[in-house]
Scaffold this active site. Structure first.
Site, PDB file in Angstrom:
ATOM      1  N   SER A 130       4.107  27.667  25.960  1.00 53.09           N
ATOM      2  CA  SER A 130       3.174  28.600  26.604  1.00 53.09           C
ATOM      3  C   SER A 130       3.554  30.020  26.207  1.00 53.09           C
ATOM      4  O   SER A 130       4.709  30.287  25.866  1.00 53.09           O
ATOM      5  CB  SER A 130       3.299  28.457  28.124  1.00 53.09           C
ATOM      6  OG  SER A 130       2.693  29.549  28.787  1.00 53.09           O
ATOM      7  N   TYR A 143       8.683  28.227  35.631  1.00 50.35           N
ATOM      8  CA  TYR A 143       7.708  27.712  34.658  1.00 50.35           C
ATOM      9  C   TYR A 143       8.009  28.287  33.268  1.00 50.35           C
ATOM     10  O   TYR A 143       8.093  27.554  32.280  1.00 50.35           O
ATOM     11  CB  TYR A 143       6.286  28.067  35.102  1.00 50.35           C
ATOM     12  CG  TYR A 143       5.253  27.704  34.068  1.00 50.35           C
ATOM     13  CD1 TYR A 143       4.977  26.368  33.773  1.00 50.35           C
ATOM     14  CD2 TYR A 143       4.576  28.692  33.350  1.00 50.35           C
ATOM     15  CE1 TYR A 143       4.042  26.031  32.798  1.00 50.35           C
ATOM     16  CE2 TYR A 143       3.651  28.364  32.379  1.00 50.35           C
ATOM     17  CZ  TYR A 143       3.381  27.035  32.107  1.00 50.35           C
ATOM     18  OH  TYR A 143       2.469  26.699  31.136  1.00 50.35           O
TER      19      TYR A 143
END
Ligand code: 8X3
Length: 244
Positions: A130, A143
């Site tokens: 990501s 995350y």
């Protein structure tokens, strides 16, 4: 017929990849947690698609599934999610542990279990990281940490696989409108809609098209890292706290 193993196929990028690879004549073995959605996909796609119900947090099940698979040409480690974006000092640990088990431990376990059969085929591994791996934001430390792991794991795995012919890529998308933000907000569709409103975000199919491109490049060529954002997303400045 080439075979791909794709994790997390019951929605979003995993589902879009499954449809794209099957449409191009590949066999896809797809894992996911939601049996009803796997069944719907299997009914629709028929023989080229093999569904496997699997929770990536269950490491024994991941090993069992990985060890029972045939040789594969491509592993797409897509399964993963984000917990609610709250600062760590206010966050519950249990959901964070679940995310780490899925995004990191499950990914490493499945990759390790499958590698001998990927090496047999001189195959490829495409890992979903990501933009959060590179650009920090408030409430995202865990995350982002899992996604930074995914990128560095991917680069290091290239070193381990030197000479085997196996290719490894870390693909790092920004805003993609999928169930990602609904999940991140505990099922709140309105919060997700507000997050993407007016941003013209990327679609799951945009990412599947990029993954298809990576997977079908000539065998001597490796994309190490590919970062993508919608045009409307860029970066904010530094946050500065000032004393009153
Ligand atoms: C999540 C990317 O930009 O939606 O992986 O936070 S973003």
């Amino acid at each position: 017929m080439k075979t791909a193993l794709i994790t997390g196929v019951t929605a979003g990028i995993g589902e879009a990849c499954t449809r794209r690879f099957v449409a191009h004549g590949w066999r896809v073995i797809g894992t996911g947690r939601r049996g009803d959605r796997l069944k719907r996909l299997a009914d629709e796609l028929g023989e080229p698609f093999t569904p496997i119900e699997l929770d990536m947090r269950d490491q024994e099940a991941v090993v069992e599934v990985g060890a029972g698979l045939p040789s594969v040409d491509l592993l797409i480690n897509n399964a993963g999610y984000a917990t609610e974006a709250v600062p760590l000092q206010d966050a519950d640990l249990d959901p964070i542990r679940g995310m780490i088990e899925t995004n990191i431990v499950g990914l490493v376990t499945l990759t390790r279990t499958l590698l001998p059969r990927l090496i047999e085929r001189k195959g490829a591994v495409i890992n979903l990281s990501s933009v959060a791996a590179t650009y920090p934001y408030r409430g995202g430390c865990n995350y982002a940490g899992t996604k930074a792991f995914v990128r560095q794991f991917s680069l290091g795995l290239r070193c381990d696989l030197q000479g085997t012919g196996v290719r490894v890529t870390s693909i790092e998308p920004g805003m993609v409108e999928t169930e990602f933000t609904v999940v991140r907000n505990g099922g709140d569709q309105a919060a997700s809609d507000a997050f993407y409103a007016g941003a013209d975000p990327m679609t799951a199919d945009d990412i599947a098209a990029s993954i298809w491109w990576i997977a079908t490049l000539p065998a001597h060529l490796n994309i190490n890292v590919l970062e993508l954002m919608p045009v409307n997303q860029s970066w904010a400045g530094f946050a500065v706290h000032r004393s009153a």
